[in-house]
Write a protein that holds these residues in place. Structure first.
Motif, PDB file in Angstrom:
ATOM      1  N   ARG A   1     -15.672 -13.883  16.488  1.00 10.76           N
ATOM      2  CA  ARG A   1     -16.874 -12.909  16.379  1.00 10.76           C
ATOM      3  C   ARG A   1     -18.146 -13.861  16.527  1.00 10.76           C
ATOM      4  NH1 ARG A   1     -16.238  -8.854  13.106  1.00 10.76           N
ATOM      5  NH2 ARG A   1     -18.514  -9.202  12.131  1.00 10.76           N
ATOM      6  N   GLU A   2     -18.302 -15.157  16.720  1.00  8.84           N
ATOM      7  CA  GLU A   2     -19.532 -16.037  16.709  1.00  8.84           C
ATOM      8  C   GLU A   2     -19.539 -16.161  18.346  1.00  8.84           C
ATOM      9  OE1 GLU A   2     -21.260 -20.173  15.722  1.00  8.84           O
ATOM     10  OE2 GLU A   2     -19.367 -19.672  14.929  1.00  8.84           O
ATOM     11  N   LEU A   3     -18.450 -16.394  19.063  1.00  6.42           N
ATOM     12  CA  LEU A   3     -18.425 -16.486  20.295  1.00  6.42           C
ATOM     13  C   LEU A   3     -18.810 -14.961  20.895  1.00  6.42           C
ATOM     14  CD1 LEU A   3     -17.638 -17.663  23.199  1.00  6.42           C
ATOM     15  CD2 LEU A   3     -15.450 -16.727  22.806  1.00  6.42           C
ATOM     16  N   GLY A   4     -18.280 -13.981  20.412  1.00  3.83           N
ATOM     17  CA  GLY A   4     -18.879 -12.620  20.979  1.00  3.83           C
ATOM     18  C   GLY A   4     -20.123 -12.316  20.719  1.00  3.83           C
ATOM     19  N   SER A   5     -20.771 -12.782  19.501  1.00  3.88           N
ATOM     20  CA  SER A   5     -22.235 -12.631  19.383  1.00  3.88           C
ATOM     21  C   SER A   5     -22.912 -13.437  20.492  1.00  3.88           C
ATOM     22  CB  SER A   5     -22.722 -13.243  18.010  1.00  3.88           C
ATOM     23  OG  SER A   5     -23.829 -13.096  17.814  1.00  3.88           O
ATOM     24  N   ALA A   6     -22.495 -14.555  20.780  1.00  4.53           N
ATOM     25  CA  ALA A   6     -23.256 -15.490  21.666  1.00  4.53           C
ATOM     26  C   ALA A   6     -23.150 -14.645  23.167  1.00  4.53           C
ATOM     27  CB  ALA A   6     -22.703 -16.955  21.697  1.00  4.53           C
ATOM     28  N   VAL A   7     -22.069 -14.233  23.459  1.00  4.21           N
ATOM     29  CA  VAL A   7     -21.641 -13.582  24.672  1.00  4.21           C
ATOM     30  C   VAL A   7     -22.639 -12.339  24.883  1.00  4.21           C
ATOM     31  CG1 VAL A   7     -20.280 -12.378  26.367  1.00  4.21           C
ATOM     32  CG2 VAL A   7     -19.516 -14.475  25.094  1.00  4.21           C
ATOM     33  N   ALA A   8     -22.607 -11.489  23.820  1.00  3.49           N
ATOM     34  CA  ALA A   8     -23.427 -10.144  23.844  1.00  3.49           C
ATOM     35  C   ALA A   8     -24.809 -10.631  23.876  1.00  3.49           C
ATOM     36  CB  ALA A   8     -23.174  -9.483  22.650  1.00  3.49           C
ATOM     37  N   SER A   9     -25.292 -11.334  23.385  1.00  2.76           N
ATOM     38  CA  SER A   9     -26.763 -11.949  23.391  1.00  2.76           C
ATOM     39  C   SER A   9     -27.194 -12.296  24.963  1.00  2.76           C
ATOM     40  CB  SER A   9     -27.075 -13.091  22.458  1.00  2.76           C
ATOM     41  OG  SER A   9     -27.153 -12.904  21.089  1.00  2.76           O
ATOM     42  N   ALA A  10     -26.295 -13.164  25.507  1.00  2.00           N
ATOM     43  CA  ALA A  10     -26.562 -13.424  26.910  1.00  2.00           C
ATOM     44  C   ALA A  10     -26.413 -12.270  27.793  1.00  2.00           C
ATOM     45  CB  ALA A  10     -25.415 -14.454  27.335  1.00  2.00           C
ATOM     46  N   ALA A  11     -25.520 -11.324  27.632  1.00  2.79           N
ATOM     47  CA  ALA A  11     -25.510 -10.121  28.569  1.00  2.79           C
ATOM     48  C   ALA A  11     -26.627  -9.313  28.444  1.00  2.79           C
ATOM     49  CB  ALA A  11     -24.387  -9.078  28.155  1.00  2.79           C
ATOM     50  N   PHE A  12     -27.256  -9.089  27.140  1.00  2.00           N
ATOM     51  CA  PHE A  12     -28.468  -8.258  26.755  1.00  2.00           C
ATOM     52  C   PHE A  12     -29.801  -9.168  27.438  1.00  2.00           C
ATOM     53  CE2 PHE A  12     -26.500  -6.127  22.939  1.00  2.00           C
ATOM     54  CZ  PHE A  12     -26.982  -4.789  23.629  1.00  2.00           C
ATOM     55  N   GLU A  13     -29.816 -10.536  27.345  1.00  2.00           N
ATOM     56  CA  GLU A  13     -30.838 -11.326  27.897  1.00  2.00           C
ATOM     57  C   GLU A  13     -30.785 -11.035  29.459  1.00  2.00           C
ATOM     58  OE1 GLU A  13     -32.362 -15.992  28.599  1.00  2.00           O
ATOM     59  OE2 GLU A  13     -30.953 -15.477  26.927  1.00  2.00           O
ATOM     60  N   LEU A  14     -29.769 -10.952  29.980  1.00  2.00           N
ATOM     61  CA  LEU A  14     -29.737 -10.883  31.591  1.00  2.00           C
ATOM     62  C   LEU A  14     -30.110  -9.323  32.026  1.00  2.00           C
ATOM     63  CD1 LEU A  14     -28.644 -12.036  34.324  1.00  2.00           C
ATOM     64  CD2 LEU A  14     -26.319 -10.914  33.819  1.00  2.00           C
ATOM     65  N   ALA A  15     -29.369  -8.445  31.257  1.00  2.00           N
ATOM     66  CA  ALA A  15     -29.674  -6.871  31.581  1.00  2.00           C
ATOM     67  C   ALA A  15     -31.037  -6.341  31.365  1.00  2.00           C
ATOM     68  CB  ALA A  15     -28.548  -6.293  31.070  1.00  2.00           C
ATOM     69  N   GLY A  16     -31.660  -7.040  30.299  1.00  2.00           N
ATOM     70  CA  GLY A  16     -32.992  -6.468  29.946  1.00  2.00           C
ATOM     71  C   GLY A  16     -32.969  -5.221  29.370  1.00  2.00           C
ATOM     72  N   GLU A  17     -34.127  -4.527  29.864  1.00  2.00           N
ATOM     73  CA  GLU A  17     -34.202  -2.918  29.132  1.00  2.00           C
ATOM     74  C   GLU A  17     -33.139  -2.101  29.705  1.00  2.00           C
ATOM     75  OE1 GLU A  17     -36.046  -1.938  26.655  1.00  2.00           O
ATOM     76  OE2 GLU A  17     -36.645  -4.185  26.433  1.00  2.00           O
ATOM     77  N   SER A  18     -32.373  -2.525  30.738  1.00  2.00           N
ATOM     78  CA  SER A  18     -31.555  -1.556  31.366  1.00  2.00           C
ATOM     79  C   SER A  18     -30.348  -1.555  30.627  1.00  2.00           C
ATOM     80  CB  SER A  18     -31.108  -2.027  32.892  1.00  2.00           C
ATOM     81  OG  SER A  18     -30.774  -3.563  32.644  1.00  2.00           O
ATOM     82  N   ALA A  19     -29.909  -2.228  29.630  1.00  2.00           N
ATOM     83  CA  ALA A  19     -28.683  -2.206  28.833  1.00  2.00           C
ATOM     84  C   ALA A  19     -28.987  -1.205  27.737  1.00  2.00           C
ATOM     85  CB  ALA A  19     -28.321  -3.590  28.299  1.00  2.00           C
ATOM     86  N   ALA A  20     -28.025  -0.240  27.772  1.00  2.00           N
ATOM     87  CA  ALA A  20     -28.000   0.541  26.649  1.00  2.00           C
ATOM     88  C   ALA A  20     -27.020  -0.009  25.584  1.00  2.00           C
ATOM     89  CB  ALA A  20     -27.412   1.861  26.853  1.00  2.00           C
TER      90      ALA A  20
END
Length: 261
Positions: A87-106
């Motif tokens: 879960r902790e790893l997943g949280s970090a991965v999700a944060s990285a994905a949102f940061e990369l995609a910016g406002e385009s990520a739903a």
């Protein structure tokens, strides 16, 4: 009249099954050390976002999956021993994905598979969809509930109605899916699924059954009652040796925790 539902318009950029050595806590032998973890990330983009890239043929109009891979690899290399669980790893991965995609990520879906955490199973999979509205909570130590899947758990059990089946244990391949309840919680707080599965295996292997239906229902009941954090459970069990000209025969049952409480 069609017998199927036409899918909605969706745009997704993903990285499938990225293999990385990561220390996420104890392995199936109780040793805390790096183990191979399989990471898949699906960035669910806003409606029709990829129409531009599909027209221009230019990757700059999309979310670059190569950059996503590099971001995940970098965060793992920067924190080689600091992930306490999936879960902790997943949280970090999700944060990285949102940061990369910016406002385009739903939304971002993260699937973390650990093949070496449960001795008798092929792996444990944590599958979580993080909506954009939940994104700010990731930094504060929260992660949404998800699906936890135990893949191909092999149990040896007396099962069947024929006389030979009452004399020797058979392999039963069992897949268990736990559906977590609640609105998310601290990334360090989770059900100890390896311990739950260990207890289930010990209970099952001391008993015998005439039917797969009874076998599966007993696992469903025990799994549902293993924690108040479990909303529902699906169990699928297969007997590979039951039929001569088929891969296997099986039973699948889904029940909510409320069915047993």
């Amino acid at each position: 009249m069609s017998s199927y539902q036409v899918p909605e318009t969706t745009d997704i950029v993903f990285v499938d099954t990225l293999n990385l050595p990561i220390n996420i806590g104890a392995d199936c032998w109780g040793r805390s050390r790096p183990q191979i973890v399989l990471i898949s990330v699906y960035i669910h983009l806003k409606s029709s976002f990829l129409t531009a890239a599909g027209s221009s043929d230019n990757v700059t109009d999309s979310v670059h999956y190569g950059h996503l891979t590099k971001s995940i690899t970098a965060l793992v290399e920067e924190r080689p021993n600091s992930f306490s669980n999936e879960r902790e790893l997943g949280s970090a991965v999700a944060s990285a994905a949102f940061e990369l995609a910016g406002e385009s990520a739903a939304a971002v879906r993260v699937v973390i598979e650990s093949p070496k955490q449960i001795l008798l199973a092929e792996g444990i999979v944590v599958d979580t969809l993080v909506p954009r509205s939940f994104h700010p909570n990731l930094a504060s130590g929260s992660f949404p509930p998800g699906k936890i899947m135990i893949k191909d758990l092999v149990l040896a059990v007396i099962i069947g109605v024929n006389p030979p089946e009452r004399e020797a244990k058979q392999r039963v391949i069992t897949n268990i899916t736990f559906y977590e309840s609640g609105g998310g919680g601290a990334v360090g707080a989770r059900v100890d699924y390896p311990q739950v599965v260990k207890k289930l295996a010990q209970e099952i292997e001391q008993t015998s059954y005439l039917t797969l239906e009874k076998f599966v229902m007993e696992i469903v009941r025990s799994a549902c009652l293993s924690s108040e954090s479990i909303l529902a459970v699906t169990v699928r069990a297969q007997k590979p040796s039951a039929l001569s000209f088929a891969h296997s025969s099986g039973v699948e049952i889904t029940r909510s925790r409320s069915a047993f409480t």
